[in-house]
Design a protein around this motif. Structure first.
Motif, mmCIF file in Angstrom:
data_model
loop_
_atom_site.group_PDB
_atom_site.id
_atom_site.type_symbol
_atom_site.label_atom_id
_atom_site.label_comp_id
_atom_site.label_asym_id
_atom_site.label_seq_id
_atom_site.Cartn_x
_atom_site.Cartn_y
_atom_site.Cartn_z
ATOM 1 N N LYS A 156 -9.356 -38.154 6.536
ATOM 2 C CA LYS A 156 -9.072 -39.404 6.369
ATOM 3 C C LYS A 156 -9.470 -40.140 7.548
ATOM 4 O O LYS A 156 -9.695 -41.577 7.035
ATOM 5 C CB LYS A 156 -7.646 -39.683 5.935
ATOM 6 C CG LYS A 156 -7.100 -38.937 4.534
ATOM 7 C CD LYS A 156 -5.465 -39.158 4.649
ATOM 8 C CE LYS A 156 -5.035 -38.576 3.200
ATOM 9 N NZ LYS A 156 -3.811 -38.501 2.988
ATOM 10 N N ARG A 157 -9.280 -39.935 8.437
ATOM 11 C CA ARG A 157 -9.499 -40.859 9.687
ATOM 12 C C ARG A 157 -11.031 -41.144 9.959
ATOM 13 O O ARG A 157 -11.375 -42.401 10.291
ATOM 14 C CB ARG A 157 -9.170 -40.162 11.360
ATOM 15 C CG ARG A 157 -7.778 -40.878 11.584
ATOM 16 C CD ARG A 157 -7.700 -40.352 13.215
ATOM 17 N NE ARG A 157 -7.904 -38.981 13.561
ATOM 18 C CZ ARG A 157 -6.857 -37.983 13.374
ATOM 19 N NH1 ARG A 157 -5.643 -38.169 13.158
ATOM 20 N NH2 ARG A 157 -7.511 -36.953 13.736
ATOM 21 N N VAL A 165 -3.496 -29.480 6.944
ATOM 22 C CA VAL A 165 -2.931 -30.487 7.026
ATOM 23 C C VAL A 165 -3.486 -31.352 8.084
ATOM 24 O O VAL A 165 -3.749 -32.657 7.799
ATOM 25 C CB VAL A 165 -1.249 -30.594 7.069
ATOM 26 C CG1 VAL A 165 -0.938 -31.963 7.600
ATOM 27 C CG2 VAL A 165 -0.502 -30.246 6.079
ATOM 28 N N LEU A 166 -3.937 -30.928 9.102
ATOM 29 C CA LEU A 166 -4.668 -31.525 10.321
ATOM 30 C C LEU A 166 -6.195 -31.653 9.891
ATOM 31 O O LEU A 166 -6.582 -32.938 10.227
ATOM 32 C CB LEU A 166 -4.741 -30.636 11.497
ATOM 33 C CG LEU A 166 -3.432 -30.517 12.185
ATOM 34 C CD1 LEU A 166 -3.353 -29.309 13.262
ATOM 35 C CD2 LEU A 166 -2.760 -31.745 12.771
ATOM 36 N N GLN A 220 -5.841 -34.865 7.744
ATOM 37 C CA GLN A 220 -5.797 -36.132 8.382
ATOM 38 C C GLN A 220 -7.064 -36.492 9.211
ATOM 39 O O GLN A 220 -7.306 -37.648 9.224
ATOM 40 C CB GLN A 220 -4.624 -35.695 9.462
ATOM 41 C CG GLN A 220 -3.222 -35.619 8.663
ATOM 42 C CD GLN A 220 -2.238 -35.362 9.686
ATOM 43 O OE1 GLN A 220 -2.405 -34.972 10.805
ATOM 44 N NE2 GLN A 220 -0.733 -35.472 9.095
ATOM 45 N N ALA A 221 -7.818 -35.417 9.740
ATOM 46 C CA ALA A 221 -8.994 -35.701 10.373
ATOM 47 C C ALA A 221 -10.121 -36.341 9.315
ATOM 48 O O ALA A 221 -10.887 -37.264 9.794
ATOM 49 C CB ALA A 221 -9.464 -34.475 11.105
#
Length: 93
Positions: free
Chosen positions: A87-88, A80-81, A84-85
């Motif tokens: 996507k950022r 998950v992390l 998210q990274a």
């Protein structure tokens, strides 16, 4: 003969890092965490009430989690992390 459960294995409070001992309360039928606030008086015992998080009145008994369950949870959290990274970084470029 009266049977009581074994005392908890925790010998320290994870919140305030103080040493605790356990005494059985026949009146309440629970184990109570006790601490010695004055090292000079070895016979002085007080019920441990952690002042950092509102003086809990009960202790939560946690069940051990098998290592494979922990590993699966860590892998899922890392995935998950990482997502998210990714996507950022895609939004920034």
């Amino acid at each position: 003969m009266t049977e009581i459960e074994d005392p908890p294995a925790q010998l320290a409070c994870s919140t305030c890092n103080s040493v605790v001992g356990w005494l059985w309360s026949a009146r309440h039928k629970v184990w109570l965490a006790v601490t010695n606030p004055d090292p000079a008086d070895r016979d002085l015992l007080r019920i441990h009430r952690c002042e950092l998080f509102g003086q809990p009145k009960t202790w939560k008994h946690l069940k051990p989690v098998p290592p494979e369950v922990k590993r699966r949870g860590v892998r899922r959290a890392r995935a998950v992390l990482a997502a998210q990274a990714t996507k950022r970084t895609e939004k920034e470029s």
